[in-house]
Design a protein around this motif. Structure first.
Motif, PDB file in Angstrom:
ATOM      1  N   ASN A  39       0.808  -1.217   0.000  1.00  0.00           N
ATOM      2  CA  ASN A  39       0.000   0.000   0.000  1.00  0.00           C
ATOM      3  C   ASN A  39       0.844   1.271   0.000  1.00  0.00           C
ATOM      4  O   ASN A  39       0.340   2.343  -0.295  1.00  0.00           O
ATOM      5  CB  ASN A  39      -0.965   0.009   1.188  1.00  0.00           C
ATOM      6  N   TYR A  62      -4.247  -3.315  -0.700  1.00  0.00           N
ATOM      7  CA  TYR A  62      -4.404  -1.872  -0.886  1.00  0.00           C
ATOM      8  C   TYR A  62      -5.641  -1.324  -0.175  1.00  0.00           C
ATOM      9  O   TYR A  62      -5.972  -0.158  -0.332  1.00  0.00           O
ATOM     10  CB  TYR A  62      -4.468  -1.546  -2.377  1.00  0.00           C
ATOM     11  N   ASP A  63      -6.312  -2.145   0.598  1.00  0.00           N
ATOM     12  CA  ASP A  63      -7.502  -1.714   1.333  1.00  0.00           C
ATOM     13  C   ASP A  63      -7.075  -1.053   2.646  1.00  0.00           C
ATOM     14  O   ASP A  63      -7.197  -1.615   3.721  1.00  0.00           O
ATOM     15  CB  ASP A  63      -8.417  -2.916   1.607  1.00  0.00           C
ATOM     16  N   THR A  64      -6.553   0.164   2.536  1.00  0.00           N
ATOM     17  CA  THR A  64      -6.151   0.945   3.705  1.00  0.00           C
ATOM     18  C   THR A  64      -6.742   2.339   3.589  1.00  0.00           C
ATOM     19  O   THR A  64      -7.133   2.773   2.506  1.00  0.00           O
ATOM     20  CB  THR A  64      -4.619   1.065   3.794  1.00  0.00           C
ATOM     21  N   ARG A  65      -6.805   3.027   4.697  1.00  0.00           N
ATOM     22  CA  ARG A  65      -7.337   4.395   4.689  1.00  0.00           C
ATOM     23  C   ARG A  65      -6.484   5.308   3.819  1.00  0.00           C
ATOM     24  O   ARG A  65      -6.993   6.175   3.119  1.00  0.00           O
ATOM     25  CB  ARG A  65      -7.406   4.941   6.102  1.00  0.00           C
ATOM     26  N   CYS A  67      -4.675   4.575   1.125  1.00  0.00           N
ATOM     27  CA  CYS A  67      -4.922   4.334  -0.299  1.00  0.00           C
ATOM     28  C   CYS A  67      -6.277   4.901  -0.720  1.00  0.00           C
ATOM     29  O   CYS A  67      -6.386   5.540  -1.769  1.00  0.00           O
ATOM     30  CB  CYS A  67      -4.859   2.841  -0.616  1.00  0.00           C
ATOM     31  N   ARG A  83      -9.872  -6.463   2.961  1.00  0.00           N
ATOM     32  CA  ARG A  83      -8.893  -7.432   3.467  1.00  0.00           C
ATOM     33  C   ARG A  83      -9.596  -8.538   4.226  1.00  0.00           C
ATOM     34  O   ARG A  83     -10.756  -8.395   4.624  1.00  0.00           O
ATOM     35  CB  ARG A  83      -7.925  -6.739   4.416  1.00  0.00           C
TER      36      ARG A  83
END
Length: 88
Positions: A39, A62-65, A67, A83
């Motif tokens: 990410n 890539y499932d983060t705040r 990104c 995720r």
């Protein structure tokens, strides 16, 4: 180790590609060490691009705040699955 006398360590690297699927061409590439999280590379790839991006598809890494924030600020729609350990 027996043949050459000492152990040779391999340095692993990861290659990230941004691909334009309508033309089947690579439009950006970034090489990093294994210690770099996936990410962290997304903003770097997006900054390398000279063209307008409409949509990004990526995996759950890539499932983060961060990104989601970068994609929202650039006005890019995304298809990133949650995720495995994602919560509400």
């Amino acid at each position: 180790m027996r043949k050459h006398g000492k152990e040779k360590r391999c340095i692993l690297r990861k290659l990230y590609l941004a691909v334009d699927v309508s033309y089947d061409e690579v439009i950006a590439a970034e090489l990093s060490l294994v210690s770099v999280w996936d990410n962290e590379i997304l903003p770097i790839l997006l900054n390398l691009l000279q063209r307008k991006i409409q949509q990004v598809s990526a995996d759950g890494a890539y499932d983060t705040r961060a990104c989601h924030h970068v994609l929202k600020n650039k006005g890019i729609t995304h298809s990133i699955p949650p995720r495995g350990n994602a919560g509400y």
